[in-house]
Each structure stands twice: as structure tokens, then as C-alpha cells.
Design a protein around this motif. Structure first.
Motif, short mmCIF file in Angstrom:
data_model
loop_
_atom_site.label_atom_id
_atom_site.label_comp_id
_atom_site.label_asym_id
_atom_site.label_seq_id
_atom_site.Cartn_x
_atom_site.Cartn_y
_atom_site.Cartn_z
N ASN A 45 0.83 -1.21 0.00
CA ASN A 45 0.00 0.00 0.00
C ASN A 45 0.86 1.26 0.00
O ASN A 45 0.54 2.25 -0.66
CB ASN A 45 -0.92 0.01 1.22
CG ASN A 45 -2.04 -1.02 1.09
OD1 ASN A 45 -2.42 -1.38 -0.01
ND2 ASN A 45 -2.54 -1.48 2.23
N ALA A 49 0.78 4.06 -2.88
CA ALA A 49 0.42 5.44 -2.56
C ALA A 49 1.52 6.41 -2.95
O ALA A 49 1.26 7.55 -3.34
CB ALA A 49 0.12 5.57 -1.07
N HIS A 89 -6.13 2.28 -3.19
CA HIS A 89 -6.44 1.93 -1.81
C HIS A 89 -7.43 0.78 -1.71
O HIS A 89 -7.74 0.33 -0.61
CB HIS A 89 -7.02 3.14 -1.08
CG HIS A 89 -6.17 4.37 -1.21
ND1 HIS A 89 -5.01 4.56 -0.49
CD2 HIS A 89 -6.29 5.47 -2.02
CE1 HIS A 89 -4.46 5.72 -0.81
NE2 HIS A 89 -5.22 6.29 -1.74
N ARG A 103 -7.05 0.12 3.52
CA ARG A 103 -6.88 0.96 4.71
C ARG A 103 -7.60 0.36 5.91
O ARG A 103 -7.13 0.46 7.04
CB ARG A 103 -7.41 2.37 4.44
CG ARG A 103 -6.69 3.09 3.32
CD ARG A 103 -5.25 3.35 3.67
NE ARG A 103 -4.54 4.00 2.57
CZ ARG A 103 -3.24 4.24 2.57
NH1 ARG A 103 -2.51 3.87 3.60
NH2 ARG A 103 -2.66 4.82 1.53
#
Length: 667
Positions: A45, A49, A89, A103
Motif C-alpha cells: 500500500n 500510494a 487503496h 486501509r
């Protein structure tokens, strides 16, 4: 679902158009696999990102013990439909195709959406739950938890706020329709923008539910408690309403009261209609065996009605109520006694009333009067002429005479003014007129003082009745026997008439029940010539009604251990200890009235119930008896705000008054 006991393991990726490479997870325990899987997802992740890894990089598949396969990355060119930033995400479950928020997995939660869910819905989730937007993080809202995620209140918070709203409306006597006004809704939104104000029908429904619940609680309290009660009964002829209140003292010596009935009751008031209404309320609440006394006014209809109530109690329940179960309201007794004598002094009062009307008739005379009050030293600042009295209200007449006599120099100065002599005419008062008014004022002053003492507080103890009777009777007798010449014949006749009226109520105001209340009040002295008879009387009441055994002495008195203070006593004192019980100790303790005591019930709570536990039971069932109908009058005055033509809520006036009273009783 991915939760705390998730176990991560490697599994070959299912066949698809794009090549999928399964990452080999090192051998180890289940917990190690779990940590490795979470660390891989977390690193992935971060790389996505930060743009360090592209979507055509090799994919990693993580499978939990529920069989959810997370397709973390796809090899090859990304789908056009998944070009939105939200897919940095969200990842797809290879088995079901659902989009899972990475998340949420970081905090060991799993939030998934259908495969056809649009990017806007996923973006809303990231924005409201994780405060994440396309251009980065945004500051969190001040509201947290459920409100910040769903933009609404959870059910518990909504019910709690609505309950507080009902409390606010009932306590402040507000119409239920206020909730639909723009100003009230704006006020509520400023306090909590997520709260949806209920409509009028919902508030009325909630009020009725609260009314039923409070009614049930009151009935349960009456049925399960061992206290005795005092009732007050009164009629409000101006609005055609009937009220009955109940008063009791709890085991912790706390005075409580509640309105049992408040209902429309039109004229005429007869013996049968009043007694039937009183009996129906008593039977409805199951108070037949708990009534200690009923306080009423002295009207002819209520007197005959209480006689019928007494007979019905004996007939239906076998209760032998004595004549003292009905208590006369002290305020009505004073008002009737003094009000009748006002006709004798009316001629002297008329002259003063006419003079006051002239002075109050023009602005110029009012200003002149105000200036004279300061100039003549009657007042440090300018005050206007006194108010006129009200017809059939002797207390207002007394206040008018008292204020006018205070400023008599100002009235005399106006009367001596040549420019105003023609306007005042024959209304000017002479010195003899002022002396006569002073005699009337001094005579009415004592009755006014007693009335204020009995209506200035909601709790008027029965012990006040014999004290007020003795005070007024002695005052009238002193006026009648005056030989100094300061009392005119008119005032003496008025005093004689008041004395005759008081004697008609002597049996009620000096009853044995009132005498008992006076004995149990620590503010009065119990030292008199009939002390021994009073001790025998109270001892007999305790033995008959409360199971008192006078042969059982206090343990402290029978303690045989050596006590230096006991050893220092005289032989006479030691011999007398064997004859002392709780009643003797109480009379000795209250031989001198406690001048520091302001509240008899508070004294019994803090001192009396500890030192005199048996007499405290009698005090609990006696001191709650009302000496006046003030509580009923307070109920009438308190509901005056409910009489408004614009009330549209639909919640009955009677229910509103009773609910407000019941809620206060349970606090």
C-alpha cells in the motif's frame, strides 16, 4: 472477513487473462504467516500510494482462513474502468470479485463493496472513514465515531436527546408544537447538526408514554411503601377545576408531594359531587389505608363532603376515622375571620381610597407627590403614589393603608396647596382621620404577618395552626381590653368580630393532631404543666400503632461497663435512669426549643431519627400533614401558563400538570 485471528498463507492465483504470480510464503507458524501477510500488504500500500510501484507489477495473493483471496496487484496493463485514484487503496478479492479497502485492513477491519461499485462510492468511503482524498489527507471533523462516518446519530444518542427534549418541554410548560417552529429547529441544529427534531405528533406520543410510565411508578410507590400520606383538596372556581395533592415523608426524611388529580370540575359544587370525586381518586390510587389527614378549606360544601367521605370509609373499608382527619386550611380561616370585619372599617378606608384616586388621576400630581416624598424625607428617592387596593382582598387594603400612612406628609402637603385645594375638595384627610387609619393598620398588621407566614412557603406545617390561633386571639383580646384611648370603638368592634370567628374554628386549630405536630417540632418548647399527660399520650400512640415496648431500655443506659462519667453522677441521677425511656429522653431533650432549627423535617433527618428512632416513626407520619391548602393553590397558579389559546400540541392540560408534578416527585 479479515479479523484478529487471520492466518495468511500462499495460494496459486486463479487462471485469468493476465498472468498472476503467487508469492511463496516461508514456512512457519500461523501467527508468523499472519504477520508476514499484513506486512506485505502494508508495504504494498505504501508503494502504491507513493508511486514507487506500478499496477503492472507482479501480483501477490494473500488468503485468510475464511478463504478470502486478496488480489493485491495485477500484471499487465490496468483496466480503464479502474484508472481512478481510489484503486490505489482498494484491491479485489480474486474469489468473489468484491473490492476490499486496504486501509481498513490496516486496522484489522474488512470493508468490502460489490465489484460493480463505482469509484464515487469508494471515494466517499475513503473521505468519510479515513479522511483521505485524491490530493492527500484532510483534517478530521470535530465529530467522531458514528456521526462522522454516517452523518447521523445512532439510535441510543437520538433517544437520549429526545428524552432530554421531553424533559425540557415538560419542566418549562412548553407546548409540544414548539418543535416545528423555525427558531427552535435552528437552535437545535446549532447544538447538534446531526439531530433531526421530531415533529409535534412524535413529541406528544413521547409525552403520553412518559405520562403512563410515571403513573405506573407512582402507583407502584404507593403500593410498596409503608408511609402514611396527607391529602389537600381544593376547587378552582375561576377555571372550573379540581385538584388533589398527596404529601409524604420518605424513610430518609425527605418531604415529597405529587398531584393525584387535576381535572375539569364545573359548578355547582355539592356534597355528593365533591365527595364522589374525592372517593374515586382515593380508591383509584389505593390510598384507603394510608390517609392520615385531608386538608381542605372551610366551605360548607367541602365540610359536608368530608363527612360523607368519612362515612363511606367506615362503610366500605371498616375504617373509623376520627373528626381530626379533616384539617382546616389556616389561610382560609384567617381570610374568613378578618374579611368579615372589613365592613366595619369601610367608611374610614373609603376616604383614603378617594384621596389616592385623585392623586393618581393626573401626571402632574404624580410628579408632585414623587418630589414631595424626597423633599419631606419620607423616601431617599422619588416614588410614585401607592397602588389602590383590590376589592374583596383585605390584605391589599392593609398594604394600601400602610403605604399611604408612610407618606402622609406628602398627602397633607398636597392638600394644603391652595392651587390644588379646589381639585382635592373634601378628600383631604384630617389628623383624626390619619389616627384612625393608623389604628386600623396596627390591628390588621398581626393578621397580615400570620398570613404571609402561612403562604410564603409551599410547606406549611400543621404545628403553625395552634401558634397562629394563640397569637391572633391574644392580639384581638389586647385590642378589646385597651384602655389607653389609642383604639377607636370601630377597631375594637372589628377585633371582637374576628375573635368570634376564630372561636368557631378553635376545635380544628387547637386539635389533638395539631398539638401532636407541635410537640414533635423541635423549634417549640415541650415544658408545660401537662408534660406527664403528653408523655402518656405519646407512649400510648407508639405502643398501639408502632409496636413500641416501653420496658426495653436503651442499651447505653443498661451498659454495666465502668464509665467514669456514670460513676461521677449522683445517686439520685443513677436511680432516675431506671425510669427513663425514649419518650422521657425526648421531652428532656426538647425542654427548650431549638432556636437554630429552621426546618423540622431536616432536624429529624439529621438528629431526631438517630437519637429517637421510635418517635421518629410517629414524626414521619405527622409532620407531613399540611396546615394549609397552599400546595393546591400552587398547582393552580403553576398551570396558569398552560391556559393559552395558541396551544396546538394536543397534550392535555391535566396530563401536563400531573406529569410535571410526578417527575419532580421522583427526582
Amino acid at each position: 472477513m479479515v479479523n484478529d485471528d487471520t492466518r495468511i498463507k500462499s495460494q496459486p492465483a486463479p487462471a485469468s487473462d493476465s498472468s498472476i504470480v503467487a508469492a511463496n510464503v516461508p514456512a512457519g507458524t500461523a501467527s508468523e504467516h499472519h504477520e508476514i501477510g499484513e506486512q506485505n500488504i502494508y508495504n504494498l500500500n505504501n508503494e502504491l500510494a507513493n508511486g514507487k510501484r506500478k499496477r503492472d507489477a507482479p501480483s501477490t495473493i494473500a488468503v485468510d482462513h475464511h478463504g478470502i483471496t486478496l488480489l493485491a496487484e495485477n500484471k499487465g496493463t490496468a483496466d480503464k474502468s479502474r484508472s481512478s485514484w481510489v484503486w490505489n487503496h482498494f484491491q479485489s478479492d480474486a474469489a468473489t470479485g468484491r473490492a476490499i479497502c486496504m486501509r481498513c485492513l490496516e486496522v484489522k477491519k474488512c470493508q468490502s463493496y460489490a465489484s460493480k461499485t463505482g469509484p464515487s462510492t469508494l471515494a466517499y468511503h475513503l473521505r468519510t472513514v479515513h479522511s483521505l482524498m485524491k490530493d492527500g489527507y484532510k483534517p478530521r471533523n470535530r465529530e467522531n465515531g458514528y456521526m462522522s462516518r454516517h452523518r447521523t446519530l445512532d439510535s441510543d444518542a437520538r433517544v437520549s436527546i429526545t428524552s432530554d427534549l421531553i424533559d425540557f418541554a415538560v419542566e418549562n410548560k412548553l407546548d409540544a408544537g414548539i418543535v416545528e417552529t423555525d427558531s427552535f429547529q435552528k437552535f437545535c441544529r446549532s447544538l447538534n447538526k446531526f439531530y433531526v427534531v421530531p415533529n409535534t405528533a412524535s413529541v406528544v406520543r413521547a409525552m403520553r408514554e412518559e405520562f403512563d410510565r410515571s403513573n405506573e411508578l407512582l402507583r407502584k410507590l404507593i403500593s410498596e411503601s409503608d408511609f402514611q400520606v396527607c391529602l389537600t383538596v381544593d376547587n378552582w372556581s375561576m377555571k372550573d377545576h379540581f385538584v388533589m395533592t398527596m404529601h409524604w415523608i420518605t424513610a430518609k426524611f425527605e418531604l415529597k408531594n405529587a398531584i393525584l388529580e387535576f381535572m375539569y370540575f364545573p359548578l355547582p359544587y355539592t356534597e355528593w359531587s365533591t365527595s364522589e370525586l374525592v372517593l374515586s381518586v382515593i380508591k383509584d390510587f389505593g390510598l384507603q389505608s394510608k390517609i392520615r389527614a385531608i386538608t381542605t378549606d372551610s366551605g360548607s360544601d367541602i365540610l359536608s363532603a368530608m363527612t360523607r367521605v368519612k362515612g363511606e370509609f367506615h362503610k366500605d373499608f371498616g375504617l373509623n376515622l376520627n373528626e381530626q382527619f379533616r384539617v382546616s386550611c389556616i389561610c382560609h380561616v384567617i381570610n374568613d375571620s378578618v374579611g368579615n370585619c372589613m365592613k366595619l372599617i369601610e367608611n374610614q378606608v373609603v376616604a383614603l381610597r378617594n384621596l389616592l384616586k385623585v392623586v393618581r388621576s393626573t401626571l402632574s400630581l404624580k410628579e408632585l407627590f414623587s418630589a414631595l416624598t424626597v423633599e419631606l424625607g419620607a423616601s431617599p428617592e422619588m416614588v410614585g403614589p401607592p397602588e389602590l387596593d383590590v376589592d374583596m382582598r383585605w390584605q391589599s387594603t392593609f398594604v394600601m393603608i400602610e403605604n399611604c400612612y408612610k407618606f402622609r406628609d406628602a398627602f397633607n402637603a398636597i392638600g394644603n396647596d391652595e392651587n390644588l385645594r379646589e381639585k382635592l375638595g373634601q378628600h383631604k384627610l384630617s389628623d383624626s382621620d390619619w389616627r384612625m387609619l393608623k389604628g386600623i393598620k396596627d390591628f390588621l398588621c398581626k393578621a397580615h404577618f400570620c398570613t404571609v407566614s402561612s403562604i410564603g412557603q409551599q410547606y406549611v406545617p400543621l404545628a403553625m395552626q395552634p401558634l397562629i390561633f394563640d397569637m391572633l386571639a391574644a392580639h384581638c383580646q389586647s385590642v378589646i381590653d385597651d384602655t389607653s384611648g389609642q383604639r377607636t370603638m370601630v377597631v375594637k368592634k372589628a377585633a371582637l368580630q374576628v375573635m368570634d370567628a376564630l372561636n368557631e374554628h378553635r376545635s380544628f386549630m387547637q386539635s389533638r393532631l395539631a398539638e401532636l405536630a407541635l410537640i414533635l417540632d423541635p423549634r417549640t418548647s415541650n415544658q408545660n404543666s401537662s408534660t406527664d399527660d403528653l408523655k402518656l399520650w405519646i407512649r400510648a400512640i407508639l405502643v398501639a400503632n408502632y409496636g413500641y415496648d416501653s420496658s426495653c431500655k436503651d442499651e447505653a443506659m443498661n451498659d454495666k461497663e465502668f464509665d467514669i462519667f456514670r460513676a461521677a453522677r449522683t445517686q439520685e441521677e443513677i436511680a432516675s435512669e431506671g425510669r427513663v425511656d425514649e419518650i422521657d429522653d425526648f421531652f428532656y431533650f426538647t425542654k427548650i426549643g431549638d432556636r437554630t432549627c429552621k426546618d423540622a423535617i431536616l432536624w429529624w433527618r439529621q438528629t431526631g431519627s438517630i437519637r429517637f428512632p421510635n418517635i421518629a416513626k410517629l414524626a414521619r407520619d405527622t409532620l407531613m400533614i399540611m396546615g394549609s391548602c397552599v400546595p393546591s393553590d400552587v398547582a393552580f397558579y403553576d398551570c396558569a401558563d398552560f391556559y393559552r389559546p395558541e396551544r396546538v400540541g394536543g397534550f392535555d392540560l391535566e396530563q401536563s400538570v400531573k406529569l410535571r408534578s410526578w417527575r419532580s416527585a421522583f427526582l
